[in-house]
Design a protein around this motif. Structure first.
Motif, PDB file in Angstrom:
ATOM      1  N   ARG A  11       0.810  -1.213   0.000  1.00  0.00           N
ATOM      2  CA  ARG A  11       0.000   0.000   0.000  1.00  0.00           C
ATOM      3  C   ARG A  11       0.852   1.275   0.000  1.00  0.00           C
ATOM      4  O   ARG A  11       0.571   2.217  -0.735  1.00  0.00           O
ATOM      5  N   GLU A  12       1.877   1.325   0.821  1.00  0.00           N
ATOM      6  CA  GLU A  12       2.690   2.540   0.921  1.00  0.00           C
ATOM      7  C   GLU A  12       3.344   2.879  -0.417  1.00  0.00           C
ATOM      8  O   GLU A  12       3.293   4.029  -0.862  1.00  0.00           O
ATOM      9  N   ILE A  13       3.935   1.908  -1.078  1.00  0.00           N
ATOM     10  CA  ILE A  13       4.580   2.181  -2.370  1.00  0.00           C
ATOM     11  C   ILE A  13       3.534   2.533  -3.427  1.00  0.00           C
ATOM     12  O   ILE A  13       3.753   3.418  -4.249  1.00  0.00           O
ATOM     13  N   LEU A  14       2.389   1.885  -3.395  1.00  0.00           N
ATOM     14  CA  LEU A  14       1.319   2.217  -4.343  1.00  0.00           C
ATOM     15  C   LEU A  14       0.825   3.642  -4.124  1.00  0.00           C
ATOM     16  O   LEU A  14       0.563   4.373  -5.089  1.00  0.00           O
ATOM     17  N   ASP A  15       0.702   4.051  -2.862  1.00  0.00           N
ATOM     18  CA  ASP A  15       0.301   5.434  -2.560  1.00  0.00           C
ATOM     19  C   ASP A  15       1.333   6.421  -3.089  1.00  0.00           C
ATOM     20  O   ASP A  15       0.982   7.453  -3.665  1.00  0.00           O
ATOM     21  N   ARG A  16       2.609   6.121  -2.917  1.00  0.00           N
ATOM     22  CA  ARG A  16       3.667   7.005  -3.422  1.00  0.00           C
ATOM     23  C   ARG A  16       3.620   7.091  -4.941  1.00  0.00           C
ATOM     24  O   ARG A  16       3.757   8.166  -5.512  1.00  0.00           O
ATOM     25  N   PHE A  17       3.449   5.952  -5.600  1.00  0.00           N
ATOM     26  CA  PHE A  17       3.352   5.957  -7.056  1.00  0.00           C
ATOM     27  C   PHE A  17       2.206   6.849  -7.508  1.00  0.00           C
ATOM     28  O   PHE A  17       2.349   7.635  -8.437  1.00  0.00           O
ATOM     29  N   GLU A  18       1.073   6.715  -6.855  1.00  0.00           N
ATOM     30  CA  GLU A  18      -0.085   7.520  -7.242  1.00  0.00           C
ATOM     31  C   GLU A  18       0.176   9.010  -7.036  1.00  0.00           C
ATOM     32  O   GLU A  18      -0.159   9.829  -7.890  1.00  0.00           O
ATOM     33  N   ARG A  19       0.809   9.373  -5.919  1.00  0.00           N
ATOM     34  CA  ARG A  19       1.084  10.787  -5.634  1.00  0.00           C
ATOM     35  C   ARG A  19       2.002  11.413  -6.676  1.00  0.00           C
ATOM     36  O   ARG A  19       1.879  12.593  -6.972  1.00  0.00           O
ATOM     37  N   ILE A  20       2.934  10.653  -7.220  1.00  0.00           N
ATOM     38  CA  ILE A  20       3.859  11.234  -8.191  1.00  0.00           C
ATOM     39  C   ILE A  20       3.412  11.022  -9.629  1.00  0.00           C
ATOM     40  O   ILE A  20       4.104  11.418 -10.552  1.00  0.00           O
ATOM     41  N   GLY A  21       2.263  10.397  -9.813  1.00  0.00           N
ATOM     42  CA  GLY A  21       1.696  10.288 -11.154  1.00  0.00           C
ATOM     43  C   GLY A  21       2.032   9.019 -11.905  1.00  0.00           C
ATOM     44  O   GLY A  21       1.839   8.958 -13.121  1.00  0.00           O
ATOM     45  N   ILE A  22       2.556   8.012 -11.217  1.00  0.00           N
ATOM     46  CA  ILE A  22       2.822   6.736 -11.888  1.00  0.00           C
ATOM     47  C   ILE A  22       1.523   5.959 -11.965  1.00  0.00           C
ATOM     48  O   ILE A  22       0.846   5.751 -10.960  1.00  0.00           O
ATOM     49  N   ARG A  23       1.192   5.558 -13.169  1.00  0.00           N
ATOM     50  CA  ARG A  23      -0.046   4.813 -13.397  1.00  0.00           C
ATOM     51  C   ARG A  23       0.228   3.311 -13.315  1.00  0.00           C
ATOM     52  O   ARG A  23       1.340   2.862 -13.611  1.00  0.00           O
ATOM     53  N   PRO A  24      -0.777   2.532 -12.955  1.00  0.00           N
ATOM     54  CA  PRO A  24      -0.561   1.084 -12.804  1.00  0.00           C
ATOM     55  C   PRO A  24      -0.021   0.387 -14.056  1.00  0.00           C
ATOM     56  O   PRO A  24       0.695  -0.601 -13.955  1.00  0.00           O
ATOM     57  N   ASP A  25      -0.340   0.901 -15.236  1.00  0.00           N
ATOM     58  CA  ASP A  25       0.108   0.216 -16.453  1.00  0.00           C
ATOM     59  C   ASP A  25       1.321   0.871 -17.119  1.00  0.00           C
ATOM     60  O   ASP A  25       1.688   0.513 -18.227  1.00  0.00           O
ATOM     61  N   ASP A  26       1.971   1.794 -16.433  1.00  0.00           N
ATOM     62  CA  ASP A  26       3.142   2.458 -17.014  1.00  0.00           C
ATOM     63  C   ASP A  26       4.255   1.481 -17.381  1.00  0.00           C
ATOM     64  O   ASP A  26       4.981   1.703 -18.348  1.00  0.00           O
ATOM     65  N   HIS A  27       4.395   0.412 -16.624  1.00  0.00           N
ATOM     66  CA  HIS A  27       5.463  -0.553 -16.917  1.00  0.00           C
ATOM     67  C   HIS A  27       5.315  -1.185 -18.299  1.00  0.00           C
ATOM     68  O   HIS A  27       6.302  -1.594 -18.897  1.00  0.00           O
ATOM     69  N   LYS A  28       4.126  -1.198 -18.830  1.00  0.00           N
ATOM     70  CA  LYS A  28       3.891  -1.786 -20.155  1.00  0.00           C
ATOM     71  C   LYS A  28       4.536  -0.968 -21.270  1.00  0.00           C
ATOM     72  O   LYS A  28       4.755  -1.468 -22.364  1.00  0.00           O
ATOM     73  N   HIS A  29       4.830   0.290 -20.987  1.00  0.00           N
ATOM     74  CA  HIS A  29       5.395   1.183 -21.999  1.00  0.00           C
ATOM     75  C   HIS A  29       6.925   1.242 -21.966  1.00  0.00           C
ATOM     76  O   HIS A  29       7.526   1.965 -22.765  1.00  0.00           O
ATOM     77  N   LEU A  30       7.549   0.497 -21.074  1.00  0.00           N
ATOM     78  CA  LEU A  30       9.005   0.540 -20.982  1.00  0.00           C
ATOM     79  C   LEU A  30       9.707   0.094 -22.264  1.00  0.00           C
ATOM     80  O   LEU A  30      10.686   0.734 -22.673  1.00  0.00           O
ATOM     81  N   PRO A  31       9.256  -0.965 -22.939  1.00  0.00           N
ATOM     82  CA  PRO A  31       9.918  -1.332 -24.205  1.00  0.00           C
ATOM     83  C   PRO A  31       9.848  -0.207 -25.246  1.00  0.00           C
ATOM     84  O   PRO A  31      10.846   0.084 -25.915  1.00  0.00           O
ATOM     85  N   LEU A  32       8.701   0.436 -25.358  1.00  0.00           N
ATOM     86  CA  LEU A  32       8.557   1.555 -26.291  1.00  0.00           C
ATOM     87  C   LEU A  32       9.516   2.675 -25.908  1.00  0.00           C
ATOM     88  O   LEU A  32      10.228   3.213 -26.759  1.00  0.00           O
ATOM     89  N   TYR A  33       9.580   3.003 -24.640  1.00  0.00           N
ATOM     90  CA  TYR A  33      10.446   4.096 -24.197  1.00  0.00           C
ATOM     91  C   TYR A  33      11.924   3.734 -24.383  1.00  0.00           C
ATOM     92  O   TYR A  33      12.726   4.586 -24.761  1.00  0.00           O
ATOM     93  N   ASN A  34      12.279   2.483 -24.154  1.00  0.00           N
ATOM     94  CA  ASN A  34      13.659   2.056 -24.385  1.00  0.00           C
ATOM     95  C   ASN A  34      14.031   2.184 -25.862  1.00  0.00           C
ATOM     96  O   ASN A  34      15.140   2.613 -26.199  1.00  0.00           O
ATOM     97  N   ASP A  35      13.100   1.808 -26.740  1.00  0.00           N
ATOM     98  CA  ASP A  35      13.336   1.979 -28.177  1.00  0.00           C
ATOM     99  C   ASP A  35      13.483   3.458 -28.528  1.00  0.00           C
ATOM    100  O   ASP A  35      14.335   3.837 -29.335  1.00  0.00           O
ATOM    101  N   TYR A  36      12.645   4.294 -27.927  1.00  0.00           N
ATOM    102  CA  TYR A  36      12.732   5.738 -28.143  1.00  0.00           C
ATOM    103  C   TYR A  36      14.114   6.259 -27.752  1.00  0.00           C
ATOM    104  O   TYR A  36      14.746   7.000 -28.506  1.00  0.00           O
ATOM    105  N   ARG A  37      14.595   5.859 -26.586  1.00  0.00           N
ATOM    106  CA  ARG A  37      15.908   6.331 -26.120  1.00  0.00           C
ATOM    107  C   ARG A  37      17.029   5.881 -27.052  1.00  0.00           C
ATOM    108  O   ARG A  37      17.956   6.646 -27.325  1.00  0.00           O
ATOM    109  N   ALA A  38      16.935   4.641 -27.538  1.00  0.00           N
ATOM    110  CA  ALA A  38      17.969   4.142 -28.456  1.00  0.00           C
ATOM    111  C   ALA A  38      17.948   4.933 -29.765  1.00  0.00           C
ATOM    112  O   ALA A  38      19.008   5.302 -30.295  1.00  0.00           O
TER     113      ALA A  38
END
Length: 91
Positions: A11-38
Motif C-alpha cells: 500500500r505505501e509504495i502504491l500510494d507514493r506511485f499515485e502521488r507522483i503520477g505513476i499509473r498502474p500500467d506504465d510498466h507496459k510502456h518501458l519497451p517503447l520508451y527504451n526503443d525511443y531512447r535508443a
C-alpha cells in the motif's frame, strides 16, 4: 495469497506511485520508451521516431508522444517524503 493481501502489503509504495503520477500500467510502456531512447541516441528525428514506434507498438502517434512525455517527467521529493497521514503516524 489474495489480491487484497498483496495490495495491503504494498500500500505505501502504491500510494507514493499515485502521488507522483505513476499509473498502474506504465510498466507496459518501458519497451517503447527504451526503443525511443535508443533511436534518440542515434540522433533520429522525433517525427521519424514517433512514426516508427506508433507502427511498431500499434498505437497512435499522439499516444507515443504522450507516453514519452509522461515517462520523462521528473520525480519530485513528494515521492520520498511520507505523507502526513501515513500509516506510521496512525499506529
Amino acid at each position: 495469497m489474495k489480491i487484497y493481501e498483496i495490495i495491503a502489503f504494498n500500500r505505501e509504495i502504491l500510494d507514493r506511485f499515485e502521488r507522483i503520477g505513476i499509473r498502474p500500467d506504465d510498466h507496459k510502456h518501458l519497451p517503447l520508451y527504451n526503443d525511443y531512447r535508443a533511436m534518440k541516441a542515434r540522433r533520429e528525428k522525433m517525427t521519424y521516431i514517433v512514426a516508427v514506434l506508433a507502427e511498431r507498438y500499434a498505437v497512435s502517434e499522439r499516444k507515443v508522444y504522450n507516453i514519452i512525455a509522461h515517462l520523462e517527467k521528473d520525480c519530485t521529493e513528494r515521492a520520498v517524503i511520507p505523507p502526513p497521514n501515513s500509516w506510521h503516524t496512525q499506529q
